[in-house]
Write a protein that holds these residues in place. Structure first.
Motif, PDB file in Angstrom:
ATOM      1  N   ASN A 106       0.831  -1.201   0.000  1.00 52.03           N
ATOM      2  CA  ASN A 106       0.000   0.000   0.000  1.00 52.03           C
ATOM      3  C   ASN A 106       0.863   1.247   0.000  1.00 52.03           C
ATOM      4  O   ASN A 106       0.595   2.211  -0.735  1.00 52.03           O
ATOM      5  N   TYR A 107       1.935   1.242   0.802  1.00 50.62           N
ATOM      6  CA  TYR A 107       2.849   2.389   0.826  1.00 50.62           C
ATOM      7  C   TYR A 107       3.605   2.494  -0.495  1.00 50.62           C
ATOM      8  O   TYR A 107       3.766   3.591  -1.042  1.00 50.62           O
ATOM      9  N   GLN A 108       4.052   1.361  -1.014  1.00 52.75           N
ATOM     10  CA  GLN A 108       4.775   1.371  -2.288  1.00 52.75           C
ATOM     11  C   GLN A 108       3.891   1.876  -3.425  1.00 52.75           C
ATOM     12  O   GLN A 108       4.352   2.606  -4.309  1.00 52.75           O
ATOM     13  N   ASN A 109       2.613   1.494  -3.385  1.00 52.91           N
ATOM     14  CA  ASN A 109       1.687   1.979  -4.410  1.00 52.91           C
ATOM     15  C   ASN A 109       1.485   3.487  -4.306  1.00 52.91           C
ATOM     16  O   ASN A 109       1.343   4.181  -5.321  1.00 52.91           O
ATOM     17  N   TYR A 110       1.478   3.987  -3.063  1.00 55.33           N
ATOM     18  CA  TYR A 110       1.354   5.436  -2.862  1.00 55.33           C
ATOM     19  C   TYR A 110       2.551   6.161  -3.480  1.00 55.33           C
ATOM     20  O   TYR A 110       2.379   7.190  -4.160  1.00 55.33           O
ATOM     21  N   ILE A 111       3.736   5.637  -3.245  1.00 56.38           N
ATOM     22  CA  ILE A 111       4.935   6.254  -3.822  1.00 56.38           C
ATOM     23  C   ILE A 111       4.870   6.220  -5.342  1.00 56.38           C
ATOM     24  O   ILE A 111       5.155   7.217  -6.030  1.00 56.38           O
ATOM     25  N   ALA A 112       4.469   5.069  -5.876  1.00 55.47           N
ATOM     26  CA  ALA A 112       4.438   4.904  -7.334  1.00 55.47           C
ATOM     27  C   ALA A 112       3.347   5.731  -7.994  1.00 55.47           C
ATOM     28  O   ALA A 112       3.447   6.077  -9.182  1.00 55.47           O
ATOM     29  N   SER A 113       2.296   6.072  -7.229  1.00 50.41           N
ATOM     30  CA  SER A 113       1.161   6.785  -7.821  1.00 50.41           C
ATOM     31  C   SER A 113       1.406   8.288  -7.953  1.00 50.41           C
ATOM     32  O   SER A 113       0.595   8.996  -8.536  1.00 50.41           O
ATOM     33  N   ASN A 114       2.516   8.782  -7.410  1.00 51.69           N
ATOM     34  CA  ASN A 114       2.833  10.210  -7.500  1.00 51.69           C
ATOM     35  C   ASN A 114       4.112  10.411  -8.312  1.00 51.69           C
ATOM     36  O   ASN A 114       4.957   9.503  -8.397  1.00 51.69           O
ATOM     37  N   PRO A 115       4.270  11.592  -8.897  1.00 53.37           N
ATOM     38  CA  PRO A 115       5.488  11.852  -9.687  1.00 53.37           C
ATOM     39  C   PRO A 115       6.743  11.659  -8.833  1.00 53.37           C
ATOM     40  O   PRO A 115       6.784  12.086  -7.673  1.00 53.37           O
ATOM     41  N   ALA A 116       7.746  11.035  -9.431  1.00 50.50           N
ATOM     42  CA  ALA A 116       8.985  10.729  -8.694  1.00 50.50           C
ATOM     43  C   ALA A 116       9.865  11.970  -8.602  1.00 50.50           C
ATOM     44  O   ALA A 116      10.980  12.031  -9.141  1.00 50.50           O
ATOM     45  N   THR A 117       9.359  12.977  -7.895  1.00 50.08           N
ATOM     46  CA  THR A 117      10.071  14.244  -7.746  1.00 50.08           C
ATOM     47  C   THR A 117      10.569  14.371  -6.313  1.00 50.08           C
ATOM     48  O   THR A 117       9.779  14.264  -5.361  1.00 50.08           O
ATOM     49  N   TYR A 118      11.865  14.624  -6.159  1.00 49.09           N
ATOM     50  CA  TYR A 118      12.472  14.741  -4.833  1.00 49.09           C
ATOM     51  C   TYR A 118      13.277  16.042  -4.775  1.00 49.09           C
ATOM     52  O   TYR A 118      14.462  16.063  -5.096  1.00 49.09           O
ATOM     53  N   PRO A 119      12.608  17.145  -4.401  1.00 51.78           N
ATOM     54  CA  PRO A 119      13.319  18.427  -4.340  1.00 51.78           C
ATOM     55  C   PRO A 119      14.524  18.366  -3.402  1.00 51.78           C
ATOM     56  O   PRO A 119      14.496  17.684  -2.380  1.00 51.78           O
ATOM     57  N   LYS A 120      15.573  19.087  -3.762  1.00 43.83           N
ATOM     58  CA  LYS A 120      16.823  19.055  -2.998  1.00 43.83           C
ATOM     59  C   LYS A 120      16.940  20.258  -2.057  1.00 43.83           C
ATOM     60  O   LYS A 120      16.457  21.344  -2.355  1.00 43.83           O
ATOM     61  N   ASP A 121      17.593  19.996  -0.916  1.00 43.78           N
ATOM     62  CA  ASP A 121      18.005  21.057   0.017  1.00 43.78           C
ATOM     63  C   ASP A 121      16.853  21.971   0.446  1.00 43.78           C
ATOM     64  O   ASP A 121      16.979  23.194   0.473  1.00 43.78           O
ATOM     65  N   LYS A 122      15.721  21.363   0.759  1.00 43.91           N
ATOM     66  CA  LYS A 122      14.566  22.133   1.234  1.00 43.91           C
ATOM     67  C   LYS A 122      14.340  21.871   2.722  1.00 43.91           C
ATOM     68  O   LYS A 122      14.336  20.720   3.166  1.00 43.91           O
ATOM     69  N   THR A 123      14.149  22.912   3.476  1.00 44.59           N
ATOM     70  CA  THR A 123      13.815  22.790   4.906  1.00 44.59           C
ATOM     71  C   THR A 123      12.783  23.859   5.244  1.00 44.59           C
ATOM     72  O   THR A 123      13.049  25.055   5.087  1.00 44.59           O
TER      73      THR A 123
END
Length: 974
Positions: free
Chosen positions: A58-75
């Motif tokens: 279920n968690y893996q499907n959630y990850i796969a269902s959204n764009p694989a975008t991982y912004p860098k250096d954000k806080t």
């Protein structure tokens, strides 16, 4: 002469062999300097490709269902005081332990925080919080992202509490170390939200849209004080090679310092009260050790085996530089397994290799240096104080357990589908054509077979050999192969099939358990000579011999006794509970009761059967606790138990309990015990199966009858308990279901001044007929193991005492989150306003504490009973018991306020209190021991011989009345 010569030669050979062994043993220990050989690197990926929306999937499907975008250096920091919406009670607290403004959320309600995101993508969420005082259980919250729980695992996230020793380790009168109490030591801390079960080893990644997002935390258990949340970019840990290159770039040098020891038992804090110092006497090399005295010299073991449990130590670094870290550990409890720990330095995992660090199985203590087989890891530490934290991780087992859980769920689903056609007792000579009737039956069996094989092979690869864990899988694999090969014989092995599924549930528990015991840590330079981890043969033999001699001189019954100050009197208290419970009670007595009342307690753990002969011989105790409901009044009728109403403050003390708890201890206006435990009925049901079948838990007995066809259409069963006589016990309690229905229909157990049974009065015969019909007309099982059938789903609903919760919580992990409990079904009636209402009376069982009449220290004994049943003592006893033994030991206290302080969730406690208010006690009367027995006899006659229920209960009431009259004459009551 030749004979003597032969003996001399044999003796000489034996002597040479012995000397050779000693020399070899000494040299082996002396030259065993390879502290890297126990290191192991493991990496296993799941091969599970299933359509099932399982926990991890279920968690893996959630990850796969959204764009694989991982912004860098954000806080992004969001203060809790900037909430947009809040429900329930809350407080804004200023200047709390160094934090200017924070928000306290209670057990009911929620807090919503706005987060402005520039770039959409996956982020982690860190919560800066303080574990505010509550019931000493983990804090639970449900996480919503923009109004939706994003995946199943976010339904329940945990925030740990922190514990530590209440005092330094002190000694009893003989010099033995006394285990200090564990108390909460809360601090401001931060937590990356992650999986509380440990199946998903990385922190949760949440997808946030660009613009304003709302993150809501809904309270499930315990208060939580929040400072802020931090939205961070998903971080990837550097490898050790990357970190090593950084060391070289920064010109860090190896520190040349003496060995710095950190004794593991001196932990600064833990996340569980079970993580207290332990005594290890298996090795003379454990620091410190003594062959005759108890020394608390290690920590961990079986207490440190649950995913997420942490232990933190502080240590001093004398000089800035690079250090190696070694530790003396023992991992022999998880047979044939490796166990995993996430290792943090100053709150951060320094590099990827410290995440899920493996400790493999070995029979003895060893010194292990953190590193690989070829290279030890260097850690850059600056001069000053640092923290080392080790957290239990499931490592590769997390994915395997999730896959195994899939197998269990699917096999259970298949079983329920088979039950529709075969029932629980199929005809072995009939061909049910299951392969044709059940869609894709054989292909589904093949899929689970392949997965079981994969899990088995992976376990062998990890451990290097077969074990009892792979044996469980072997049995399942053989049966599935047989089912595939001979589908027409499936029905002949259904009972074995269910047993094997339960065994897989046990395997989940075994794989989830990650025990590790630690003696000490060593901070040192590379190549430093480590302490010898195992003793030589001579050293071990001498230590063992001295320990053996100590058994003849040590008074083990007095171990733990400490000086409690001035004592005016000593009373003798007998109890027949477990050793762990006795140890907790001993400690509570020494800490509070004895010093506050100047009364010492001689506590004796005895068999429950010992009280009667001891009382008859005049050698009984002053106080006996843990006595069954039937004991106090039965002893009182024989002038063996003291009437507690003789004490002036009895009425005040009685307010601690529900009136129903005191009913079994009352006779002729006097009370002969104070309640300790009270356990009543609740109705348990499988939420997953009810959802699958479109059912809701029945609210009344009428709805129970209406639901039966829906269950039996699928050959599923409803459980109603039928108590059986245990061993040689004479007393059989009245059936709790009949008693429940009887009380709901204005029944009275005894009438005419307790001279007659009341089952013939009013609706009694009708209730008896209705209760019997569940078994005669609807074929409810008379005998069944509810826990096992509830696990398998064969009995998706049943009524049982509420401590069944303890068993299911711990021993049925495969159905975690798939069951619930509610109040028992009620009986409808029309009130004086013409409104339909529901009565939910039910009955309870319990234990109580008594004062023996032969005691000449009744005032002191009364002080002890008051202390023992007080809110503070019952609460501390319950919490410490659960702290040591886990949720399986949730204490069913009869003290109302103490019950509210035990770690139930708000929802659970609300349901329990609602039912508790309806509980009615069953009175004890002379001859009452025959009431339950003859009620059962009447039931068996109706069940086995189809006797008329109303006539049968009438006949047996006469027999009960005869026994009541006989006993009243015997005791001179008429």
């Amino acid at each position: 002469m030749k004979h003597l010569k032969k003996i001399h030669i044999i003796l000489l050979v034996l002597l040479i062999a012995f000397i050779t062994f000693l020399v070899t043993d000494t040299l082996k220990i002396a030259f065993d300097t390879d502290h890297l050989k126990y290191n192991v690197k493991l990496d296993v990926e799941s091969n599970r490709d299933t359509e099932n929306d399982s926990y991890v999937k279920n968690y893996q499907n959630y990850i796969a269902s959204n764009p694989a975008t991982y912004p860098k250096d954000k806080t992004i920091l969001v203060s809790a005081k900037d909430f947009t919406h809040i429900e329930g009670n809350y407080e804004i607290i200023n200047n709390f332990n160094g934090v200017a403004e924070s928000v306290l959320t209670h057990e009911v309600g929620s807090i919503s925080l706005p987060v402005d995101i520039e770039e959409a993508g996956f982020y982690t969420i860190r919560v800066n919080y303080y574990a505010y005082e509550g019931k000493s259980s983990a804090i639970e919250r449900r996480v919503f992202i923009n109004g939706v729980v994003p995946f199943d695992a976010a339904e329940n996230v945990l925030f740990q509490r922190y514990y530590g020793n209440a005092a330094v380790i002190y000694q009893d009168y003989a010099g033995n170390d006394i285990r200090p109490s564990q108390v909460e030591k809360p601090i401001w801390t931060s937590k990356l939200i992650g999986d509380p079960l440990g199946y998903i080893t990385e922190p949760f990644n949440f997808y946030l849209n660009s613009g304003t997002n709302v993150i809501k935390f809904e309270s499930l258990r315990e208060p939580l004080l929040i400072d802020s949340i931090v939205i961070e970019s998903v971080k990837t840990l550097p490898t050790y090679e990357d970190v090593k290159a950084q060391y070289e770039a920064n010109n860090y040098e190896v520190a040349k310092e003496e060995l710095q020891f950190v004794q593991a038992e001196d932990a600064v804090r833990t996340t569980s009260p079970t993580l207290y110092p332990l005594n290890d006497r298996t090795s003379s090399r454990t620091m410190p050790s003594d062959p005759t005295l108890i020394k608390l010299n290690t920590i961990g073991g079986t207490n440190w085996d649950k995913a997420g449990d942490q232990i933190t130590w502080t240590f001093e670094v004398p000089k800035t530089g690079l250090y190696e870290i070694s530790m003396r550990v023992k991992q022999r409890l998880a047979n044939g397994m490796v166990v995993f720990r996430d290792i943090y330095i100053d709150g951060e995992i320094p590099f990827a290799e410290m995440e899920g660090y493996a400790f493999k199985f070995s029979n003895d203590w060893r010194v292990q240096t953190l590193g690989t087989n070829e290279e030890s890891f260097l850690f850059y530490l600056e001069e000053g104080t640092h923290e080392l934290t080790m957290e239990v991780s499931l490592g590769i087992y997390g994915q395997l357990i999730s896959d195994l859980q899939d197998v269990i769920d699917n096999l259970n689903k298949i079983y329920r589908e088979i039950l529709i056609y075969t029932g629980p007792s199929p005809d072995p000579f009939r061909d049910y054509e299951l392969a044709n009737r059940i869609p894709n039956l054989i292909s589904r069996f093949k899929s689970e077979l392949e997965q079981a094989k994969y899990i088995r092979e992976t376990l062998i690869e990890v451990s290097g050999n077969r074990s009892e864990k792979t044996g469980i899988l072997d049995t399942v694999i053989l049966q599935l192969q047989d089912f595939i090969k001979r589908p027409r014989s499936i029905q002949n092995s259904l009972s074995t099939y269910v047993s094997n599924i339960s065994s897989l549930g046990t395997l989940v528990i075994l794989l989830s358990s990650q025990p590790l015991e630690i003696d000490y840590f060593v901070l040192h330079e590379p190549g430093a000579k480590m302490p010898q981890s195992t003793p030589s043969f001579f050293e071990s033999t001498w230590f063992g011999f001295r320990s053996f001699l100590a058994t003849f001189t040590t008074d083990f019954s007095a171990v733990g006794r400490v000086d409690t100050g001035e004592v005016n009197e000593t009373i003798e208290v007998w109890l027949s509970i477990g050793q762990d419970q006795a140890n907790i009670l001993r400690k509570l007595i020494d800490e509070t009761f004895a010093p506050e009342n100047q009364i010492q307690v001689d506590l004796k753990l005895v068999s429950g059967a010992s009280l009667l002969p001891a009382t008859l011989s005049g050698r009984g105790p002053d106080v006996a606790i843990g006595q069954a409901d039937s004991t106090p009044v039965n002893y009182a009728m024989r002038n063996a138990v003291y009437d507690l109403t003789q004490f002036d403050d009895f009425d005040e003390i009685a307010q601690r309990f529900m009136p129903s708890a005191l009913v079994p201890y009352e006779f002729d206006g006097s009370y002969y015990a104070l309640p300790e435990q009270q356990i009543f009925l609740m109705m348990f049901y499988r939420t997953d199966i009810f959802e699958e079948l479109g059912l809701t838990p029945p609210n009344t007995w009428r709805e129970v009858v209406e639901m039966i066809p829906s269950l039996q259409k699928h050959n599923l069963e409803f459980y109603l308990p039928v108590p059986l006589t245990q061993g040689a016990a004479i007393i059989l309690p009245p059936n709790p279901i009949f008693s429940t229905m009887f009380y709901q229909n204005d029944g009275q157990f005894y009438i005419d001044g307790d001279r007659q049974a009341g089952f013939n009065e009013g609706n009694g015969p009708k209730v008896f007929e209705q209760w019997s019909s569940f078994y005669t007309n609807y074929s409810f099982p008379v005998e069944a193991n509810f826990n096992n059938r509830f696990r398998s789903g064969q009995m998706p609903i049943g009524i049982s005492y509420y401590n069944t919760y303890n068993v299911l919580s711990v021993f049925a992990p495969e159905i975690r989150g798939k069951w619930n409990f509610v109040a028992v079904p009620g009986t409808e009636y029309v009130d004086e306003h013409g409104q339909t209402q529901i009565r939910r009376e039910t009955v309870s069982t319990g234990t109580g504490g008594i004062i023996l009449n032969q005691s000449n220290k009744k005032e002191e004994s009364w002080e002890f009973l008051k202390w023992w049943t007080s809110t503070e003592t019952q609460m501390r006893f319950g919490r410490e018991l659960e702290g040591i033994l886990g949720a399986a030991a949730r204490y069913p206290t009869a003290n109302i306020e103490a019950m509210e302080q035990l770690p139930w969730t708000v929802d659970e406690l609300t349901k329990l209190k609602e039912q508790w208010a309806w509980v009615r006690g069953i009175p004890e009367v002379p001859g009452g021991y025959m009431t339950g027995r003859h009620l059962d006899n009447a039931f068996r006659l109706v069940l086995n011989e189809a006797a008329n229920p109303r006539e049968t209960i009438y006949d047996y009431v006469q027999m009960i009345n005869e026994e009541l009259a006989k006993k009243r004459r015997e005791f001179g009551l008429d």
